[in-house]
Design a protein around this motif. Structure first.
Motif, PDB file in Angstrom:
ATOM      1  N   ARG A 277       1.133  -1.375  -0.313  1.00  0.00           N
ATOM      2  CA  ARG A 277       0.274  -0.207   0.522  1.00  0.00           C
ATOM      3  C   ARG A 277       0.991   0.970   0.434  1.00  0.00           C
ATOM      4  O   ARG A 277       0.335   2.121  -0.180  1.00  0.00           O
ATOM      5  N   ARG A 278       2.338   1.139   0.131  1.00  0.00           N
ATOM      6  CA  ARG A 278       2.761   2.056   0.691  1.00  0.00           C
ATOM      7  C   ARG A 278       4.152   2.228  -0.505  1.00  0.00           C
ATOM      8  O   ARG A 278       4.330   3.252  -1.163  1.00  0.00           O
ATOM      9  N   TRP A 279       4.285   0.749  -1.764  1.00  0.00           N
ATOM     10  CA  TRP A 279       5.516   1.288  -2.517  1.00  0.00           C
ATOM     11  C   TRP A 279       4.711   1.017  -4.201  1.00  0.00           C
ATOM     12  O   TRP A 279       3.639   0.584  -4.088  1.00  0.00           O
ATOM     13  N   HIS A 280       4.660   2.158  -4.747  1.00  0.00           N
ATOM     14  CA  HIS A 280       4.845   2.123  -5.926  1.00  0.00           C
ATOM     15  C   HIS A 280       3.399   2.298  -6.057  1.00  0.00           C
ATOM     16  O   HIS A 280       2.741   1.129  -6.726  1.00  0.00           O
ATOM     17  N   ILE A 281       2.100   2.956  -5.334  1.00  0.00           N
ATOM     18  CA  ILE A 281       1.116   3.264  -5.263  1.00  0.00           C
ATOM     19  C   ILE A 281       0.064   3.297  -6.227  1.00  0.00           C
ATOM     20  O   ILE A 281      -0.421   3.104  -6.722  1.00  0.00           O
ATOM     21  N   SER A 282       0.670   3.738  -7.379  1.00  0.00           N
ATOM     22  CA  SER A 282      -0.288   4.495  -8.178  1.00  0.00           C
ATOM     23  C   SER A 282      -0.133   2.661  -9.502  1.00  0.00           C
ATOM     24  O   SER A 282      -0.994   2.526  -9.792  1.00  0.00           O
ATOM     25  N   LEU A 283       1.218   1.696  -9.293  1.00  0.00           N
ATOM     26  CA  LEU A 283       0.970   0.544  -9.775  1.00  0.00           C
ATOM     27  C   LEU A 283      -0.013  -0.569  -9.594  1.00  0.00           C
ATOM     28  O   LEU A 283      -1.247  -1.129  -9.894  1.00  0.00           O
ATOM     29  N   GLY A 284      -0.052   0.001  -8.100  1.00  0.00           N
ATOM     30  CA  GLY A 284      -1.082  -1.794  -7.056  1.00  0.00           C
ATOM     31  C   GLY A 284      -1.980  -0.857  -7.286  1.00  0.00           C
ATOM     32  O   GLY A 284      -3.494  -1.223  -7.796  1.00  0.00           O
ATOM     33  N   SER A 285      -2.915   0.354  -7.432  1.00  0.00           N
ATOM     34  CA  SER A 285      -4.276   1.028  -7.525  1.00  0.00           C
ATOM     35  C   SER A 285      -4.357   0.748  -8.840  1.00  0.00           C
ATOM     36  O   SER A 285      -5.854   0.154  -9.117  1.00  0.00           O
ATOM     37  N   TRP A 286      -3.339   0.978  -9.670  1.00  0.00           N
ATOM     38  CA  TRP A 286      -4.250   0.272 -11.469  1.00  0.00           C
ATOM     39  C   TRP A 286      -4.273  -1.200 -11.713  1.00  0.00           C
ATOM     40  O   TRP A 286      -5.440  -1.349 -12.387  1.00  0.00           O
ATOM     41  N   PHE A 287      -3.355  -1.990 -10.618  1.00  0.00           N
ATOM     42  CA  PHE A 287      -4.325  -3.340 -11.189  1.00  0.00           C
ATOM     43  C   PHE A 287      -5.065  -3.770 -10.366  1.00  0.00           C
ATOM     44  O   PHE A 287      -5.829  -4.960 -10.550  1.00  0.00           O
ATOM     45  N   ARG A 288      -5.502  -2.853  -9.282  1.00  0.00           N
ATOM     46  CA  ARG A 288      -6.234  -3.003  -8.192  1.00  0.00           C
ATOM     47  C   ARG A 288      -8.222  -2.446  -8.821  1.00  0.00           C
ATOM     48  O   ARG A 288      -9.005  -3.505  -9.226  1.00  0.00           O
ATOM     49  N   GLU A 289      -7.538  -1.824  -9.881  1.00  0.00           N
ATOM     50  CA  GLU A 289      -8.908  -1.044 -10.542  1.00  0.00           C
ATOM     51  C   GLU A 289      -9.123  -2.143 -11.545  1.00  0.00           C
ATOM     52  O   GLU A 289     -10.127  -2.394 -12.427  1.00  0.00           O
ATOM     53  N   TYR A 290      -8.051  -2.496 -12.710  1.00  0.00           N
ATOM     54  CA  TYR A 290      -8.931  -2.424 -13.817  1.00  0.00           C
ATOM     55  C   TYR A 290      -8.554  -4.014 -14.160  1.00  0.00           C
ATOM     56  O   TYR A 290      -8.729  -4.536 -14.997  1.00  0.00           O
ATOM     57  N   VAL A 291      -7.743  -4.251 -13.316  1.00  0.00           N
ATOM     58  CA  VAL A 291      -7.312  -6.423 -13.561  1.00  0.00           C
ATOM     59  C   VAL A 291      -8.583  -6.598 -12.154  1.00  0.00           C
ATOM     60  O   VAL A 291      -8.827  -7.963 -11.760  1.00  0.00           O
ATOM     61  N   TYR A 292      -8.221  -6.715 -10.497  1.00  0.00           N
ATOM     62  CA  TYR A 292      -8.278  -7.479  -9.517  1.00  0.00           C
ATOM     63  C   TYR A 292     -10.495  -7.405  -9.623  1.00  0.00           C
ATOM     64  O   TYR A 292     -10.935  -8.525  -9.655  1.00  0.00           O
TER      65      TYR A 292
END
Length: 468
Positions: A277-292
């Motif tokens: 939640r703290r590292w490369h937040i924009s990538l984690g947000s992208w995968f959460r919103e568009y894949v997960y």
């Protein structure tokens, strides 16, 4: 061109800022677009047309989706075509060689694959244009009908080549109109200088230790040397990437944009869940919103949640690079995230904070070995050395020398990995009012001077995430 270069600092950036602020507001997106193309062409002239193609492709797809919004069949076909085209371009330039090599290994074939240089930033700007098309298709954002404004969004040089990944909806209003205050510009300049210092003074210097350890014959490496080396790499990649993100956000503010924070002191985390939640937040947000979430997220039972989790983390690993070590790295973190969802997170919450923190650091540091070694056998051998397997001394003269010569730097890196220095500095400036303002100016001026002095003598300082 990179941010940590004298050409960028003292030629390109000042020139662009002067032209930008002397121009009418209606021309500023065009100036930013043109400057971004020059920035990219400086180092990647051949692939400039590829980026323009991606921009034009998804600009057109957005218009088509808007035009045929009431015709579900046509809109779906445009949407699917856009996703296939974007992933096709990304796959060809980034994964074609890996796919051919894997087929050759599996079937003992000798198919020749052209050695294509990876276009800088392709993973970042491809994800940005894809998110725009997806959001237009889902009706989350209005279509952008001005090609120049859309081009400025895709190619924006502050975050073009290494993020953060900026979703169109986050800056759509800013593209339409923005105003920069003196305070905002000053805040952006401070953020940029802080990121520059992170990269040049911290990441580059500790990276030398990891370079020396990695180059040493593994059978001659002491256990302490292995730990010093991979800890050095952990600091290097953090200060390198978070430094770039700070510079990108700082430049964004200087041009009137607010990009979301991409790092939030990940090494203070007390679980792998918190770390991501703290590292490369924009990538984690992208995968959460568009894949997960589209896969079902955690709404359809434990089995499907675990499936979704491992799919996302396999793709996260693959996004970082076309090699099995990145896939293993992604699945490795997927495994610990799954264990934490199952029972480990609750167990950690009942333990002392130091236990949870040490657990997190251990998992992350071991994970960096998989990330850095493309050869998996070398990765396993290095991990074996770290844990004393084989005929490796615990300590030797080289390890003691490396520890003594880098001890002060390691302490500084550890401190700067926490919010404490920033909080103390902010508190000092607030309490001392005018004097604090002078102190702030002196500190940031000194950091800029020291970083510049370092760059004068430095010949090689690429950003690590440029290769992803």
């Amino acid at each position: 061109m990179v941010f940590s270069s004298l050409i960028f600092l003292f030629l390109f950036l000042p020139l662009v800022l002067v032209i930008y602020y002397l121009s009418p507001r209606m021309l500023r997106n065009g100036i930013l677009f043109a400057a971004s193309l020059v920035f990219y062409a400086w180092g990647e002239p051949v692939y400039l047309f590829l980026m323009i193609f991606s921009t034009a492709l998804d600009y057109t797809n957005g218009l088509l989706l808007d035009k045929h919004r009431g015709r579900k069949g046509i809109a779906r076909a445009v949407f699917i075509g856009s996703i296939i085209a974007n992933l096709g371009v990304l796959g060809f330039f980034k994964y074609y060689g890996f796919l051919v090599a894997t087929i050759n290994d599996l079937f003992s074939l000798h198919i020749h694959a052209a050695d294509l240089p990876l276009p800088v930033g392709i993973s970042f700007y491809t994800f940005q244009t894809m998110s725009y098309v997806i959001d237009v298709y889902l009706g989350k954002v209005a279509v952008q009908k001005n090609f120049i404004s859309f081009g400025a969004y895709v190619t924006m040089f502050p975050q073009l080549v290494a993020g953060p990944i900026v979703k169109y909806g986050d800056i759509a209003k800013q593209l339409a109109g923005r105003k920069v205050t003196i305070d905002q510009f000053g805040e952006g300049a401070e953020l940029f200088i802080k990121g520059l210092a992170k990269k040049v003074l911290l990441a580059n210097n500790i990276g030398l230790l990891w370079t020396n350890v990695k180059a040493a014959p593994l059978d001659e490496l002491a256990v302490l040397s292995a730990w010093l080396g991979i800890v050095a790499f952990a600091f290097q990649i953090y200060f390198d990437f978070s430094g770039y993100s700070d510079m990108a956000r700082g430049l964004g503010k200087m041009f009137g944009f607010d990009f979301l924070k991409n790092f939030n002191y990940p090494y203070v985390s007390k679980s792998i869940t918190e770390f991501w939640r703290r590292w490369h937040i924009s990538l984690g947000s992208w995968f959460r919103e568009y894949v997960y979430i589209p896969l079902g997220g955690n709404r359809e039972g434990t089995a499907k949640q675990l499936r979704n989790l491992f799919v996302v983390w396999m793709l996260t690993g693959l996004w970082h690079g076309a090699n099995w070590n990145f896939i293993l790295w992604g699945l490795y973190f997927g495994l610990f995230l799954a264990l934490e969802k199952w029972f480990l997170l609750e167990w950690l919450k009942r333990r002392a904070h130091i236990v949870a923190h040490l657990y997190t650091l251990l998992i992350v540091i071991v994970g960096w070995v998989f990330f850095e070694f493309e050869n998996l056998s070398s990765a396993w051998a290095f991990i074996g050395t770290m844990f004393g397997l084989g005929a490796h001394p615990l300590v030797d003269n080289q390890a003691l020398y490396d520890l003594s010569t880098h001890f002060a730097l390691l302490i500084a890196l550890a401190m700067c990995s926490t919010p404490l220095p920033e909080k103390a500095f902010s508190l000092l400036r607030e309490r001392w009012n005018i004097t604090g303002a002078f102190i702030g100016t002196a500190v940031y001026s000194s950091l800029l001077f020291l970083s510049t002095a370092y760059l004068v003598n430095e010949t090689y300082n690429p950003f690590l995430y440029f290769r992803f």
